[in-house]
Motif scaffolding. Structure first.
Motif, PDB file in Angstrom:
ATOM      1  N   ARG B  99       0.794  -1.129   0.022  1.00 55.29           N
ATOM      2  CA  ARG B  99      -0.202  -0.046   0.061  1.00 55.29           C
ATOM      3  C   ARG B  99       0.879   1.202   0.146  1.00 55.29           C
ATOM      4  O   ARG B  99       0.366   2.293  -0.583  1.00 55.29           O
ATOM      5  N   GLU B 100       1.857   1.176   0.762  1.00 57.86           N
ATOM      6  CA  GLU B 100       2.748   2.558   0.781  1.00 57.86           C
ATOM      7  C   GLU B 100       4.175   2.341   0.365  1.00 57.86           C
ATOM      8  O   GLU B 100       4.420   3.039  -0.783  1.00 57.86           O
ATOM      9  N   LEU B 101       4.890   1.669   0.871  1.00 56.16           N
ATOM     10  CA  LEU B 101       6.498   1.759   0.479  1.00 56.16           C
ATOM     11  C   LEU B 101       6.736   1.178  -1.007  1.00 56.16           C
ATOM     12  O   LEU B 101       7.549   1.871  -1.537  1.00 56.16           O
ATOM     13  N   GLY B 102       6.141   0.250  -1.390  1.00 55.02           N
ATOM     14  CA  GLY B 102       6.346  -0.316  -2.806  1.00 55.02           C
ATOM     15  C   GLY B 102       6.114   0.823  -3.771  1.00 55.02           C
ATOM     16  O   GLY B 102       7.333   1.356  -4.283  1.00 55.02           O
ATOM     17  N   PRO B 103       4.902   1.256  -3.703  1.00 57.73           N
ATOM     18  CA  PRO B 103       4.835   2.573  -4.909  1.00 57.73           C
ATOM     19  C   PRO B 103       5.734   3.752  -4.579  1.00 57.73           C
ATOM     20  O   PRO B 103       6.171   4.479  -5.558  1.00 57.73           O
ATOM     21  N   VAL B 104       5.622   4.255  -3.417  1.00 58.59           N
ATOM     22  CA  VAL B 104       6.448   5.454  -3.041  1.00 58.59           C
ATOM     23  C   VAL B 104       8.033   5.381  -3.435  1.00 58.59           C
ATOM     24  O   VAL B 104       8.667   5.972  -4.121  1.00 58.59           O
ATOM     25  N   LEU B 160       6.797  -1.960 -12.517  1.00 55.16           N
ATOM     26  CA  LEU B 160       7.881  -2.046 -11.564  1.00 55.16           C
ATOM     27  C   LEU B 160       7.371  -2.115 -10.210  1.00 55.16           C
ATOM     28  O   LEU B 160       7.954  -2.630  -9.184  1.00 55.16           O
ATOM     29  N   VAL B 161       6.387  -1.335  -9.833  1.00 50.12           N
ATOM     30  CA  VAL B 161       5.713  -1.307  -8.441  1.00 50.12           C
ATOM     31  C   VAL B 161       5.332  -2.728  -8.059  1.00 50.12           C
ATOM     32  O   VAL B 161       5.543  -3.035  -6.929  1.00 50.12           O
ATOM     33  N   GLY B 162       4.626  -3.334  -8.975  1.00 47.17           N
ATOM     34  CA  GLY B 162       4.175  -4.756  -8.697  1.00 47.17           C
ATOM     35  C   GLY B 162       5.359  -5.750  -8.305  1.00 47.17           C
ATOM     36  O   GLY B 162       5.196  -6.565  -7.300  1.00 47.17           O
ATOM     37  N   ILE B 163       6.370  -5.709  -9.043  1.00 49.79           N
ATOM     38  CA  ILE B 163       7.699  -6.373  -8.948  1.00 49.79           C
ATOM     39  C   ILE B 163       7.886  -5.767  -7.671  1.00 49.79           C
ATOM     40  O   ILE B 163       8.661  -6.968  -6.973  1.00 49.79           O
ATOM     41  N   GLY B 164       8.211  -4.825  -7.386  1.00 53.07           N
ATOM     42  CA  GLY B 164       8.801  -4.210  -6.132  1.00 53.07           C
ATOM     43  C   GLY B 164       7.956  -4.504  -5.143  1.00 53.07           C
ATOM     44  O   GLY B 164       8.737  -5.083  -3.752  1.00 53.07           O
ATOM     45  N   ASP B 165       6.820  -4.777  -5.044  1.00 48.14           N
ATOM     46  CA  ASP B 165       5.973  -5.295  -3.917  1.00 48.14           C
ATOM     47  C   ASP B 165       6.338  -6.810  -3.463  1.00 48.14           C
ATOM     48  O   ASP B 165       6.354  -6.960  -2.536  1.00 48.14           O
ATOM     49  N   ILE B 166       6.250  -7.425  -4.684  1.00 48.71           N
ATOM     50  CA  ILE B 166       6.697  -8.711  -4.520  1.00 48.71           C
ATOM     51  C   ILE B 166       7.955  -8.853  -3.702  1.00 48.71           C
ATOM     52  O   ILE B 166       8.157  -9.802  -2.878  1.00 48.71           O
TER      53      ILE B 166
END
Lengths: 251, 261
Positions: B99-104, B160-166
């Motif tokens: 919710r927060e750190l991934g996208p930001v 990239l955000v999706g990958i970063g989240d994972i």
């Protein structure tokens, strides 16, 4: 024929063009001279629509082109070729794609092989070997970059070619080569040419007609042969490069 | 009284200048979007931008995410221990990353990596008259330079955000199972059970918004650069600064909208 009538352009309080009147007959080579910062480049860029004048009109073959509509812009600009002062080559593209830029996209698009062949032919025309085609602009010397810029300007065989200080920053021999090339190409293609420069050797090599821009207006214009006996104090001071005269040496 | 007006003017000037820039930026963004829908399309340039914005950002995004996920797990574990809530590590890492750190963080890394390079490249093109040359060669700079980059931001940054989240969750998982003693299967089960579709969707929406902001500001500041090397330097700095701030502001705005629905 290109005609500028009462063209004004100011940037903030700096009035660069203050009523420029200039006529360039088709098939002739006009050279505009004047000191640095007198608005020569602005004059040229306003014809191309890169800068829009505050007032006045610019006509091309009798048609008002002061504010060309976006839909007509492509076909309008397709008539022009331009050699930029620093070459302005796209450094992300190899030399041949720079030269053939216009032939690879837009209304003049050709098949890739044909565009490459034309590019190599134009490179040959400006005295560059085939091997240069696949190099990148950053790998070339200043003189070679100018030649590539020249090849790009003539690639689509434009009717009108603009040269912005073609010899600035080049050694005297390379300047001579570029001047001769410009003259040859203009004569060969029957193109209308407009050159801006402050190199008097260039003027004598390239010009049919000369115009001197100072203080935002054309101080003198006439055939190059009459330049030396013009009697115009501004032009004389410029030709002889003397510090004494009506043009202030500290600007 | 004159000092009073001088003080007011000193406040007013940057405010009006800032508002002016915001307005110009909005027009620039609208133009970019409208050009995106109209031919000609420069597919080669679009493909290149997709690669440079997306694919080549993967290492940076992966590194950022894995360390952040790991640190997050440690923090929550030690913080949670204060009220006997050590067990919530999987859930909080998941929700915090998605919710927060991934996208930001991905947004900010893109601002650092992509915005800066776009701004510097376009600004250099501008000061060396390459943009003017494009125009004289009947090529619209907006279509040739801005559209491919902004489109790449819109498409690739959510990915990239999706990958970063994972990868972030994976970082938490590695720390959780290797050093905090969580059961691997239970950790994953907890993570999967806890995350809702809206968390993921909001994460991707944020990604698209941040990608748009990062690439648009790079292009905008590049095109509007001042003269010379100093101009290019200033344009790059302004682009990164304003992209980072706008990303954080947009994050707040989007968070308050997306989670109030």
């Amino acid at each position: 024929m290109i005609e500028l009538k009462h063209v004004h352009k100011a940037f903030g309080s700096n009035k660069v063009l203050r009523g420029v009147n200039l006529t360039i007959e088709s098939g002739t080579s006009m050279v505009v001279i004047g000191g640095s910062g007198t608005g020569k480049s602005i004059c040229l860029k306003s014809i191309l629509g890169l800068v829009s004048p505050d007032s006045g009109t610019i006509t091309l073959d009798g048609k008002d082109v002061t504010n060309v509509r976006r839909s007509e812009r492509d076909s309008f600009l397709a008539r022009f070729g331009m050699l930029f002062q620093g070459g302005a080559l796209f450094d992300s593209l190899p030399v041949w794609q720079n030269v053939a830029f216009r032939l690879l996209r837009g209304s003049l698009k050709r098949p890739k092989d044909e565009a490459r062949t034309i590019a190599i032919e134009k490179l040959r025309r400006v005295g560059l070997k085939k091997e240069v085609a696949d190099l990148f602009p950053a790998e070339l010397s200043g003189g070679m970059q100018k030649r590539v810029g020249l090849a790009r300007a003539i690639a689509a065989e434009p009717e009108i070619i603009f040269f912005d200080e073609p010899t600035t920053g080049l050694d005297p021999i390379m300047s001579g080569v570029i001047n001769d090339l410009i003259r040859e190409i203009v004569v060969e293609m029957g193109a209308t040419a407009m050159t801006i420069t402050h190199d008097m050797t260039s003027v004598r090599a390239i010009a049919d007609n000369v115009a001197m821009l100072h203080d935002g207006v054309i101080q003198w214009t006439g055939p190059v042969a009459k330049m030396d006996e013009s009697g115009d104090p501004y032009l004389e001071q410029f030709i002889h490069g003397s510090a004494e005269g009506p043009i202030e040496s500290v600007r | 009284m004159s000092w009073f007006f001088a003080a007011l003017a000193a406040i007013g000037r940057p405010v009006t200048r800032g508002l002016g820039t915001l307005g110009r930026l909005a027009i620039f963004g609208g133009e970019a979007l409208s050009h995106m829908l109209r031919p000609p399309f420069y597919f080669k340039e679009i493909l290149q931008s997709l690669l440079s914005v997306g694919y080549f950002s993967l290492p940076v995004v992966g590194m950022t995410a894995i360390f952040t996920g790991g640190a997050l797990a440690l923090q929550i574990y030690s913080g949670g221990a204060r009220f006997n809530a050590e067990a919530v590590v999987p859930q909080i890492v998941a929700i915090g990353m998605v919710r927060e750190l991934g996208p930001v963080l991905v947004g900010l890394m893109i601002a650092a990596r992509v915005t800066s390079s776009i701004a510097a490249e376009i600004a250099t093109m501008k000061v060396t008259e390459q943009i003017d040359a494009l125009v004289t060669l009947s090529t619209h700079p907006m279509k040739y330079l801005t559209v491919p980059r902004v489109l790449a931001g819109l498409i690739m940054v959510p990915l990239l955000v999706g990958i970063g989240d994972i990868i972030g969750i994976l970082g938490g998982y590695v720390v959780g199972t290797k050093s905090l003693g969580f059961n691997p299967a239970a950790y994953l089960q907890n993570t999967v059970n806890f995350i809702e579709a809206r968390d993921v969707i909001s994460s991707l929406i944020k990604g698209a918004a941040f990608g748009f902001i990062a690439t648009l500001l790079g292009c905008y500041h590049g095109i509007h650069t001042g003269r010379g090397a100093q101009g290019v330097g200033r344009a790059t700095k302004s682009a990164v600064e304003s992209a980072a701030i706008l990303i954080l502001a947009a994050n707040f705005l989007l968070t308050s909208i997306l989670f109030s629905l």
